[in-house]
Design an enzyme around this catalytic site. Structure first.
Site, mmCIF file in Angstrom:
data_model
loop_
_atom_site.group_PDB
_atom_site.id
_atom_site.type_symbol
_atom_site.label_atom_id
_atom_site.label_comp_id
_atom_site.label_asym_id
_atom_site.label_seq_id
_atom_site.Cartn_x
_atom_site.Cartn_y
_atom_site.Cartn_z
ATOM 1 N N HIS A 1 14.078 0.830 -8.612
ATOM 2 C CA HIS A 1 12.819 1.308 -9.236
ATOM 3 C C HIS A 1 12.680 2.928 -9.221
ATOM 4 C CE1 HIS A 1 11.499 -2.975 -10.136
ATOM 5 N NE2 HIS A 1 11.695 -3.472 -8.756
ATOM 6 N N ASN B 1 7.000 -7.729 -11.812
ATOM 7 C CA ASN B 1 8.117 -7.344 -13.058
ATOM 8 C C ASN B 1 7.750 -7.745 -14.242
ATOM 9 O OD1 ASN B 1 9.858 -6.177 -11.467
ATOM 10 N ND2 ASN B 1 11.141 -7.908 -10.818
HETATM 11 FE FE1 HDE Z 1 10.616 -4.633 -4.685
HETATM 12 N N1 HDE Z 1 10.809 -2.937 -3.570
HETATM 13 N N2 HDE Z 1 11.423 -5.925 -3.399
HETATM 14 N N3 HDE Z 1 10.484 -6.543 -5.950
HETATM 15 N N4 HDE Z 1 9.702 -3.492 -6.236
HETATM 16 C C1 HDE Z 1 10.452 -1.813 -4.093
HETATM 17 O O1 HDE Z 1 9.472 -0.244 -2.652
HETATM 18 C C2 HDE Z 1 11.918 -5.493 -1.977
HETATM 19 C C3 HDE Z 1 11.191 -7.668 -5.535
HETATM 20 C C4 HDE Z 1 9.174 -4.025 -7.461
HETATM 21 O O2 HDE Z 1 6.648 1.392 -8.950
HETATM 22 C C5 HDE Z 1 10.670 -0.843 -3.151
HETATM 23 O O3 HDE Z 1 8.018 1.485 -2.985
HETATM 24 C C6 HDE Z 1 12.310 -6.053 -1.283
HETATM 25 C C7 HDE Z 1 10.446 -8.833 -6.562
HETATM 26 C C8 HDE Z 1 8.662 -2.971 -7.995
HETATM 27 O O4 HDE Z 1 6.918 2.134 -6.924
HETATM 28 C C9 HDE Z 1 10.962 -1.562 -1.797
HETATM 29 C C10 HDE Z 1 12.407 -7.732 -2.098
HETATM 30 C C11 HDE Z 1 9.605 -7.921 -7.308
HETATM 31 C C12 HDE Z 1 8.873 -1.803 -7.545
HETATM 32 C C13 HDE Z 1 11.262 -3.021 -2.465
HETATM 33 C C14 HDE Z 1 11.819 -7.062 -3.458
HETATM 34 C C15 HDE Z 1 9.573 -6.771 -7.020
HETATM 35 C C16 HDE Z 1 9.678 -2.290 -6.465
HETATM 36 C C17 HDE Z 1 11.351 0.475 -3.443
HETATM 37 C C18 HDE Z 1 12.862 -8.784 -1.952
HETATM 38 C C19 HDE Z 1 8.887 -8.355 -8.565
HETATM 39 C C20 HDE Z 1 8.446 -0.605 -7.933
HETATM 40 C C21 HDE Z 1 10.425 1.626 -3.576
HETATM 41 C C22 HDE Z 1 12.255 -9.328 -0.844
HETATM 42 C C23 HDE Z 1 7.805 -9.240 -8.396
HETATM 43 C C24 HDE Z 1 7.092 -0.045 -7.357
HETATM 44 C C25 HDE Z 1 9.026 0.830 -2.989
HETATM 45 C C26 HDE Z 1 6.676 1.138 -7.912
HETATM 46 C C27 HDE Z 1 9.980 -1.409 -5.245
HETATM 47 C C28 HDE Z 1 11.574 -3.779 -1.733
HETATM 48 C C29 HDE Z 1 11.887 -7.896 -4.556
HETATM 49 C C30 HDE Z 1 9.163 -5.527 -7.866
HETATM 50 C C31 HDE Z 1 12.350 -1.052 -1.242
HETATM 51 C C32 HDE Z 1 12.781 -6.253 0.421
HETATM 52 C C33 HDE Z 1 10.619 -10.215 -6.377
HETATM 53 C C34 HDE Z 1 7.774 -3.251 -9.483
HETATM 54 O O5 HDE Z 1 10.168 -1.524 -0.776
#
Ligand code: HDE
Length: 727
Positions: free
Chosen positions: A103, A176
């Site tokens: 993202h 999302n």
């Molecule tokens: Fe994320 N995800 N994600 N994700 N995600 C990040 O956090 C992570 C997942 C989502 O506008 C990170 O600050 C793991 C699902 C959005 O700043 C990080 C897993 C969904 C955003 C991270 C998931 C998301 C992130 C990277 C699996 C939809 C942007 C930077 C367990 C519901 C937030 C940050 C923004 C961002 C980890 C799965 C949505 C690395 C470990 C499912 C919208 O922490």
């Protein structure tokens, strides 16, 4: 009088005085005269008498000259003593922070959430209880796979993160635009992301799933195939951030004052209607305007056309959950709205652009674990991994534990505890006491509050400690099939086209075949279409742990079934030349203005055109930089002389042939035919090409544009259509 859209364009009126060059703003003067010694007579270029505008160092020391470093003589060496130079360069050297691992490319805006229906019966959360209450929000939309500088129209999931600054602390719904996810367990996330992103040896492709590593991983992960159907659909190439849905994905809990828990799934529904672009169009938008989505959001908010989403909830108890054909803790599954309706409880309006992109959009830190009392977690194993990951990642990105002191992250309610110090501390606790328990009475600082404080729902847990996937998570194809059969035929075709496109980019034939073997478990027509599109024999079906169920279609899953009902907030490209008919232009822009639409004039020269009555109209786009992919519909209104010039021009021909190929509604002016002929577009054969020969035609044309596109045309312009099957 020329009509002009206040949002997109301003017509230049006949007789308007020539453009005046405004005075340069402070700080943009030309460089100092060269060999003048510094300070010799106050003629340095930054000079200002106004103390309030005086440039300073970060220490507040006024700066006399920030364009010449301190030297020993005009041609001599630069002196280490120059603290102004060293501070400026030092700060510049450290301007970057690590971009998000996923993202990375995003765009944000401020707004407000207003509750219209109270959930007090289900939750202690004040933000969900007091009808009419307005809560400040910050939203960040994003793509997932690409780096910070990638293009907006990548085929990708869109992030939809909302931070609600509630009276009981910040609540982040980090969602999302797709209601399910690729994987079921957080431990697979690093592998998924590595596989999606650029391949490590070559560092490409950027922002694409169309490569071997992604499809290798996907074809070895049956759980991914529901989400794959979504990313191969037009959901992954939205027209605008304003036209996407948002989903919290996981089940959360609401907990009321009596401690009763109700499961909840969150939905954001765009009032603008769901809208997407065509794939060929997306590819071209990325070239014409890589910032298409961020520009669109910025312009809509600047013009006062504030995008809105309704917040909806699906509420259900354990008993209902037990009856669902799937485990609601499995993030690869959704609950069809037809089974548990979405109850609308409020509206979010984005009404303010950021003042500074970095300060807000780049530094905003979301975390799924940020919930107010009354909102709690389910046992979704993906959610639990996320609750760890987001806080952890902020340490790396923002450099320390005090990122909550940055304005965009700071709660708007009081923050009181004994946490202190660390990098960049802005608000340490004051007073003598920085520990508890303490016996300093009223001076002793904040105390725990068992009534108002966050109390975790005492969910019962039991079982052996083991690394295991629940057997209830094992049906991987039934909802993938349900998604496919819920799409309208043209949407199904687009899914097939996307799969063929992506797998055509996969070099290893065995990976292609393994991917298609999963499609056989999803839908045989789709598998056959894709195999045919790839020119390969149909492989055997992949081994499945459970047979695919034939679930009923869910109309809520189609974009076309949930599209816009007007042309409001959408953009018309009006292609004019000198001598174009003023009365027609005026009539068309009147109708568009009344519709609440945006319009831009495209012309051979950016200086604009002079219409047949002598009226001068400014252009927003020169034809070479304003291709039709930037518009939702186009009107082609050249003069008889003007069209003779356009027929020789490649960009003009592309304008109409792309508009036609992308199934757009086209208003065809009385003189436009030679251009259509030259572009080999036969307008008279098609109900999506409407006559725009006289002012009275404008109304019917704009009314036709309310539909998203003239889809029947696709069957005549796209070879792949030949293989579409009826499901
Ligand atoms: Fe994320 N995800 N994600 N994700 N995600 C990040 O956090 C992570 C997942 C989502 O506008 C990170 O600050 C793991 C699902 C959005 O700043 C990080 C897993 C969904 C955003 C991270 C998931 C998301 C992130 C990277 C699996 C939809 C942007 C930077 C367990 C519901 C937030 C940050 C923004 C961002 C980890 C799965 C949505 C690395 C470990 C499912 C919208 O922490």
């Amino acid at each position: 009088m020329a009509k002009s859209s206040t949002k997109a364009n301003s017509g230049k009126l006949k007789g308007e005085s020539p453009i005046k060059v405004p005075p340069l703003p402070p700080g943009s003067d030309l460089p100092t005269s060269f060999a003048e010694p510094q300070g010799s007579g106050g003629e340095t270029h930054q000079s200002t008498a106004d103390a309030a505008l005086t440039m300073t160092t970060q220490q507040g020391v006024p700066v006399a000259d920030a364009q010449n470093s301190l030297k020993a003589g005009p041609r001599g060496p630069t002196l280490l003593e120059d603290f102004i130079l060293r501070e400026k360069i030092f700060h510049f050297d450290h301007e970057r922070i690590p971009e998000r691992v996923v993202h990375a490319r995003g765009y944000g805006a401020h707004g407000v959430f207003e509750l219209t229906d109270s959930l007090a019966e289900y939750t202690r959360a004040d933000v969900l209880s007091t009808v009419g209450q307005q809560t400040e929000v910050f939203v960040r939309f994003s793509t997932v796979a690409g780096n910070k500088g990638s293009s907006d129209l990548a085929r990708d999931v869109r992030g939809f993160s909302v931070k609600l600054y509630t009276k009981q602390g910040n609540w982040d719904i980090v969602g999302n635009n797709i209601p399910v996810f690729f994987i079921q367990d957080a431990i697979k996330f690093p592998d998924l992301v590595h596989a999606v992103k650029d391949e490590p040896d070559r560092g490409f492709p950027q922002a694409q799933t169309a490569h071997d590593n992604f499809w290798d991983f996907a074809s070895l992960s049956p759980e991914a195939w529901h989400m794959i159907m979504w990313i191969m659909s037009d959901r992954a190439i939205p027209r605008s951030f304003r036209t996407i849905e948002g989903f919290g994905v996981h089940s959360f809990r609401l907990v009321n004052a009596e401690g009763k828990s109700t499961f909840v799934k969150f939905h954001w529904k765009p009032r603008q209607g769901l809208q997407s672009v065509a794939w060929n169009e997306a590819v071209k938008i990325n070239g014409a305007d890589p910032d298409f989505h961020r520009r669109d959001l910025w312009q809509a908010i600047e013009s006062g056309d504030f995008p809105q989403w309704d917040l909806g909830v699906q509420l259900f108890d354990q008993e209902t959950a037990d009856k669902l054909p799937f485990d609601h803790l499995d993030a690869t599954k959704l609950i069809p709205e037809e089974d548990i309706p979405v109850r609308i409880i409020g509206t979010m309006t984005l009404n303010r652009n950021v003042d500074n992109f970095f300060a807000s959009t780049e530094q905003v830190a979301f975390c799924t674990a940020n919930v107010p009392p009354g909102v709690d977690f389910s046992d979704d194993p993906l959610l639990h991994g996320r609750n760890f990951s987001y806080l952890d990642t902020q340490l790396k990105r923002l450099g320390g534990p005090n990122f909550t002191h940055i304005p965009v992250n700071a709660p708007r309610c009081p923050v009181m505890n004994f946490q202190q110090d660390g990098h960049m501390a802005m608000r340490n606790p004051i007073g003598r006491v920085n520990y508890e328990p303490n016996s300093w009475g009223a001076e002793g600082g904040p105390r725990e509050n068992p009534e108002a404080g966050f109390v975790s729902f005492p969910a019962e847990t039991q079982g052996n400690k083991q690394r295991i996937r629940s057997e209830t998570f094992s049906d991987h194809y039934s909802q993938a099939r349900q998604f496919f059969v819920s799409q309208q035929p043209i949407e199904q075709k687009h899914i097939g086209d996307a799969l063929v496109f992506e797998l055509s980019k996969v070099e290893r034939v065995d990976i292609r075949a393994r991917a298609v073997s999963h499609l056989r478990n999803v839908h045989d027509d789709l598998a056959a279409t894709v195999a045919d599109g790839l020119g390969m024999a149909l492989p055997d079906a992949a081994k499945a742990t459970r047979p695919t169920l034939d679930l009923p279609p869910s109309p809520a899953l189609s974009i076309l079934g949930n599209g816009p009902d007007s042309f409001k907030g959408r953009k018309m490209g009006i292609f004019l030349t000198d001598g174009s008919e003023a009365a027609l232009f005026t009539a068309l822009t009147d109708v568009l203005d009344a519709e609440g639409a945006v319009w831009e004039v495209v012309a051979p020269k950016i200086g604009g055109v002079t219409l047949d009555d002598g009226m001068a109209v400014a252009a927003k786009q020169k034809i070479d930089g304003g291709p039709s992919v930037l518009f939702d519909a186009v009107a082609v209104l050249p003069s008889a002389d003007g069209v003779q010039m356009l027929v020789k021009d490649g960009a003009s021909k592309d304008f109409v042939s792309d508009a036609f190929g992308h199934c757009k509604f086209i208003g065809v002016g009385a003189n436009a035919k030679p251009l259509f002929d030259e572009a080999r577009v036969p307008p008279e054969l098609d109900d999506g090409c409407l006559p725009l020969a006289k002012p009275a035609d404008a109304k019917a044309f704009v009314a036709a544009c309310r539909a998203l596109r003239f889809w029947p045309r696709e069957m005549t312009v796209d070879l792949d259509a030949a293989s579409i099957k009826k499901s």
